[in-house]
Motif scaffolding. Structure first.
Motif, PDB file in Angstrom:
ATOM      1  N   GLY B  95       0.583 149.575 -32.991  1.00 22.86           N
ATOM      2  CA  GLY B  95      -0.517 149.865 -32.363  1.00 22.86           C
ATOM      3  C   GLY B  95      -1.633 149.259 -32.242  1.00 22.86           C
ATOM      4  O   GLY B  95      -1.918 149.688 -33.241  1.00 22.86           O
ATOM      5  N   ALA B  96      -1.576 148.907 -31.281  1.00 21.59           N
ATOM      6  CA  ALA B  96      -3.232 148.202 -31.097  1.00 21.59           C
ATOM      7  C   ALA B  96      -4.810 149.561 -31.452  1.00 21.59           C
ATOM      8  O   ALA B  96      -4.616 150.277 -30.584  1.00 21.59           O
ATOM      9  CB  ALA B  96      -3.430 146.882 -30.038  1.00 21.59           C
ATOM     10  N   GLY B  97      -4.815 149.077 -32.651  1.00 23.23           N
ATOM     11  CA  GLY B  97      -6.392 150.693 -32.378  1.00 23.23           C
ATOM     12  C   GLY B  97      -6.018 151.693 -32.842  1.00 23.23           C
ATOM     13  O   GLY B  97      -6.957 152.493 -32.924  1.00 23.23           O
ATOM     14  N   GLN B  98      -4.609 151.454 -32.806  1.00 20.21           N
ATOM     15  CA  GLN B  98      -4.261 153.687 -32.455  1.00 20.21           C
ATOM     16  C   GLN B  98      -4.006 153.015 -34.846  1.00 20.21           C
ATOM     17  O   GLN B  98      -4.794 154.390 -35.303  1.00 20.21           O
ATOM     18  CB  GLN B  98      -2.994 153.755 -32.706  1.00 20.21           C
ATOM     19  CG  GLN B  98      -2.734 153.699 -31.391  1.00 20.21           C
ATOM     20  CD  GLN B  98      -3.660 154.817 -30.111  1.00 20.21           C
ATOM     21  OE1 GLN B  98      -3.267 156.024 -31.012  1.00 20.21           O
ATOM     22  NE2 GLN B  98      -5.065 153.874 -29.608  1.00 20.21           N
TER      23      GLN B  98
END
Lengths: 341, 341
Positions: B95-98
């Motif tokens: 997940g993006a940025g997670q």
DNA sequence: CTGTTAGCGCATTCAC
DNA sequence: GTGAATGCGCTAACAG
């Protein structure tokens, strides 16, 4: 429950110190070759660290130092053919284990890119390399990023940002100069999507070379997709309309491979009858075609290394380039333009 | 020099707190939706954070939490065709940025791999995915790594490690079953380096399918390199020696493409005269050949996602598989085995 | 509801 | 030479 429970907790410096019978401070010094520590003491500490297989916590260290020895690589299209060599060049330049690289693929989506950017800044990377998927300018991340940012392949549209991109104009010129040097005078051009800066720049370079030799392109450049299919179709069209062309400069290796197929089908001998040159030097295509394909190589890995170097320089407050810097490309000669012996 | 100098220092939580007129703790709570904070206060803090464009320091956070929300991706061959989709699948799942991904390319060098591993552990990644370049087992990183490790594509040689790899046996069987379903009975096999597990597994699968249908392979499997050149040469040999073959199962798309070229040269019509099936479903090859190439797809992106999921599960102490798990592959039918309308 | 205190793991003064 | 104390930025207990 008093003090040291069991359960393989992560080893910390204090564990090492305890085992070596010294204070944390001394242990730290010993492990970092700091100050004067008695030789015997240092030995004890090192042994203890080794026995516990102590691994210093980079975060704790970074918190103190204000430097993480970490950089972000923000790409927009990981599976793209051009990302990987650049990425490798960068990874290369950073050196194994010295600097670690956060890889972020924004999938060409601005929102996702913002998320990733935020994550990178949150992790306090020392610098960022932004790798775009085309050589067309892309939106700048902005000027208020607290760390150096270098743009690779796709330059930033803000002239204050440092960008590195291959010199497509030089590539186009180089390709045509080579064809001319091979004695060709009836040169045509088949390329991809005309909205790509890469397509236009290469054409401009090609025309410059033709001009300098007092020649003209045969017909107009033929635009469509960057595919083998288009290469096949375009070549058929071209050879029918202008049977006298003796060379074709292709905007990509894919197109060139299609052109070679058609030439074969129509009984034109390459390179005697017709010289063909591609672009990108994608080995999978250039070395598997018949004959092997002469092409222009953009030195992408080198571009990646340079980008990494710039980031380092900027971190160390060394002045680096501003605006777009175009990196030299090179010609790779194979059998599609000169009969090899 | 008294207190707050100028010079855009990085904004910290205490800056935000000061600006909002609250304590650091309250600011922290407000920003993290913790406890009960007065609505008005939360607003003030959020505003202040926004105005200063505050970015929380993930390292400081990680130091407390003992979790970095960071994983390492240890590959041995970045430019390899199989790394990228796996890597994308993993990046996707995180997940993006997670969760952020450290990318390390060991370049197939054990020393370099050790360096990278050390760096990753030093950065306290929560988990590691090891991506190998072949489906042959690779050396385990060992059992004393303090975080979960999952092996993708190349399984670990230690059965205690969790590994994910494509099911090459099923792939071989699937390919031949399809050829048989197309009415073919004289099936030959051209593949690459016999020392690859992939080559052997696919053959075993193919033989299983033939057995089940009461058929036998025409001639012995032909081994050499995974290249188009070999595909071309092998096909010429094969068609000369066994002119009655009506189908060729190829160990890779590259080989298949070479086979198609030779078939064309020799005037054999595909698929009527001769059905050809490749392996890997490398779109660049399958969709550009004439006719387009039927192939086996290993679902690598999915494999990457699964690997990421396993790492997460393991981090959360969910039990995950042990030993080698073979993931299903799929057949992608194109014009080289069935005439499309 | 808010502020004070403690401490994550480490490197760095400064006394001893 | 060595060790006690300080703080990097932040969150989790508590006390007010």
């Amino acid at each position: 429950m008093g003090g040291n429970e069991t359960g393989s907790k992560v080893v910390t410096l204090s564990d090492v110190a305890k085992r070596a019978g010294v204070s944390i401070a001394t242990a730290s010094k010993a492990l970092n070759d700091r100050d004067d520590v008695a030789v015997a003491t240092r030995q004890r500490v090192l042994r203890a660290a080794d026995e516990l297989s102590f691994t210093p916590n980079a975060m704790a260290r970074g918190l103190l130092a204000g430097r993480t020895r970490t950089v972000g690589l923000l790409t927009s299209d990981l599976e793209g053919r051009f990302m990987i060599p650049i990425l490798m060049g960068a990874e290369d330049a950073f050196g194994a284990g010295q600097v670690s690289v956060f890889l972020c693929d924004a999938r060409g989506d601005a929102i996702r890119e913002q998320h990733h950017l935020k994550a990178l800044l949150s992790r306090r990377v020392d610098g960022i390399i932004v790798v775009g998927r085309q050589t067309d300018p892309r939106p700048s991340l902005g000027q208020d990023i607290p760390v150096p940012v270098v743009y690779a392949y796709a330059p930033s549209d803000d002239p204050r940002d440092p960008s590195l991109t291959p010199d497509n104009f030089a590539g186009g010129r180089l390709a045509v100069e080579h064809l001319i040097a091979c004695g060709r005078t009836r040169i045509a051009h088949i390329t991809g999507d005309p909205s790509y800066a890469a397509a236009q720049d290469r054409i401009a370079g090609a025309r410059a070379a033709l001009d300098a030799a007092g020649l003209e392109l045969v017909g107009e450049p033929m635009f469509s997709e960057w595919t083998e299919h288009w290469g096949r179709d375009a070549a058929a069209l071209l050879l029918q309309r202008h049977p006298d062309v003796d060379a074709i400069f292709c905007g990509s290796d894919q197109i060139a491979r299609g052109v070679l197929d058609t030439a074969r089908d129509l009984g034109r001998t390459v390179p005697e009858d017709l010289a063909v040159i591609g672009y990108d030097n994608w080995e999978l295509l250039t070395t598997n075609s018949r004959p092997e394909l002469t092409s222009i190589d953009a030195n992408l890995q080198q571009l990646g290394r340079q980008a990494a170097k710039w980031v380092f320089d900027a971190i160390d407050d060394v002045r680096i380039g501003e605006g777009v810097t175009r990196l030299p490309v090179k010609l790779v000669i194979r059998g599609s333009t000169i009969r090899r012996r």
